[in-house]
Scaffold this active site. Sequence first.
Site, PDB file in Angstrom:
ATOM      1  N   GLU A 112      -6.608  -7.656  -0.698  1.00 29.46           N
ATOM      2  CA  GLU A 112      -7.021  -7.604   0.703  1.00 29.46           C
ATOM      3  C   GLU A 112      -8.517  -7.338   0.720  1.00 29.46           C
ATOM      4  O   GLU A 112      -8.960  -6.193   0.628  1.00 29.46           O
ATOM      5  CB  GLU A 112      -6.292  -6.508   1.494  1.00 29.46           C
ATOM      6  CG  GLU A 112      -4.911  -6.868   1.959  1.00 29.46           C
ATOM      7  CD  GLU A 112      -4.345  -5.877   2.980  1.00 29.46           C
ATOM      8  OE1 GLU A 112      -5.147  -5.128   3.597  1.00 29.46           O
ATOM      9  OE2 GLU A 112      -3.119  -5.845   3.137  1.00 29.46           O
TER      10      GLU A 112
ATOM     11  N   GLU B 212       0.832  -1.202   0.000  1.00 28.12           N
ATOM     12  CA  GLU B 212       0.000   0.000   0.000  1.00 28.12           C
ATOM     13  C   GLU B 212       0.871   1.259   0.000  1.00 28.12           C
ATOM     14  O   GLU B 212       0.657   2.197   0.765  1.00 28.12           O
ATOM     15  CB  GLU B 212      -0.967   0.002   1.188  1.00 28.12           C
ATOM     16  CG  GLU B 212      -2.023  -1.081   1.078  1.00 28.12           C
ATOM     17  CD  GLU B 212      -3.135  -0.953   2.110  1.00 28.12           C
ATOM     18  OE1 GLU B 212      -4.292  -1.215   1.753  1.00 28.12           O
ATOM     19  OE2 GLU B 212      -2.847  -0.577   3.262  1.00 28.12           O
TER      20      GLU B 212
END
Length: 594
Positions: free
Chosen positions: A234, A158
């Site tokens: 995710e 991320e």
Amino acid sequence: MPEFRIGDNDFLLDGQPFRILSGALHYFRVHPDYWADRIHKARLMGLNTIETYVAWNEHSPKRGTFDTSGGLDLGRFLDLVAAEGMYAIVRPGPFICAEWDNGGFPGWLFSDPAVGVRRDEPLYMAAVAEYFEELLPIVASRQIDRGGPVILMQIENEYGAYGDDKSYLRKLVELTRAGGITVPFTTIDQPTDQMLADGSLPELHKTGSFGSRAAERLATLRSHQKTGPLMCAEFWDGWFDHWGAHHHVTDAQDSARELDALLAAGASVNIYMFHGGTNFGFTNGANDKGVFQPTVTSYDYDAPLTESGEPGEKFWAFREVISRYAPVPDEVPEASAAGAELEVVLDERVSLWDAAGRLGETVAVDALPTMDERGQFRGFALYTTEIDAVADASGHVDRVLTVGEVRDRAQVFVDRAPVGVLQRDHHDVSLSLPASSDAASLAILVEDQGRVNYGHRIGEHKGLIGGVSISGEEIAGWSALELDFDAVVSGATGLYEPLEVGQAVTGPSFVRGSFTAPAGRDLFLSTDGWGKGQAFVNGFNLGRYWSRGPATTLYVPGALVREGRNELVLFELHGAARNIALFVAGSSLGHTDY
């Protein structure tokens, strides 16, 4: 050998379209004796892949070391994935977030203030190269094209939420390829235009992280990833908890509908988490967005498989959804026996002060160092000094102790008597000391409650930042002690004093007692009635407890419970009305807002 690659529309396994149905399972959060069980249950839910982060700081608590023993044997974990007939995705960071202490970065990495993490900075990149040199051979030898289970490797984590240094990402790619990794590389970001643009490279396959509004988020992802399979790497099916708040849960049927929408769109998925596990010891992370919020010991995450490995409501709901898109085994998990209900009399006690000589070497320092400056990156430190008498013997002269900043919690004592607590989450920096006509000893017990795992406060030092002053005068001449619990919680003789049944426990102190339980059977330690501290079973640090909640139990893996006599030790910071501890039938993770 099998081949795995990214095609124009699909992931391709030996040239055939392959949908990844993955679940997150962090080997470092699960007792290694249970790895095979948790992996097997993932397959029974219909998954074909296991994803794990790699926690750099667990493997390398000191620079130049790389521990792969016991619960850190990543190679064995990946071999068990392969033995179950499943595939693996590895996410080595270097930054992982994961609600894990320091986001996975070792504390020593920040000893030199010149180090610039998560960017192309030479000191940082040299450390990353050392890490990859140890890690990548373990993964490389277990890639699918060498007969192993690993099909994908993620670059950073991320990153678009943090930075946009493309040179850094390219150097990570180069290091990873040089380490023998040949499987495809991915990146992951929340599906916003800015994060997807900043967090990847044109040659890397982008994936998304989200838990709802699949069609919308996949459309955003597709606008940045023109070809290749769509993947939510995710799929958030729950959330983590922090001390003093509620236990997070999400409705199982709502989560199942979101998963169905994702699979109906043809996407691949990694369920975060399939099984959360536990932040044993001092491994929990924290968040700080103006208020410091340390994460609790349980990482149950309201995942399909509970903290103790039981299939919950989401397990069955997700299994039913997956069965519409892929074969699901006929076998279902068997329910485990409830935890044994036991009462343990903690019939021995030793105060922190009397145990100090066993807890480590006390070092004299002039100016008060941070914990990091002494090479301590987790746990507790005790600082002591002498303070002068108050000039006015009548006791009416004010004395105020002030600290620049507390990271993260400091208990203050004068002549071993508790005076007060300074807490980071309350932004406390000062408290009044009792007046006295005599010189006195001042002691401050500091707890690192978990290092920030997300954002720009990663890597900050712990301890009493900026020194300590009394009524404006800085105090010098300290003794510093890092608390090493091993000699006190394991086999300490001639140290503890007896306590009668039903006596109160005053803290800070260690109390211990023995119990007999069925060997290998999970237990749940109730912390109701206790204040704050650490719990140990047979010398193993189960983690933190705190009356703030929300959780009021600690999970004890049955693998820690042995035949015959077992030992429970609590390091209680404040006190309890009775020296009785209870093991209860199941977990209690606290109240919810659902």
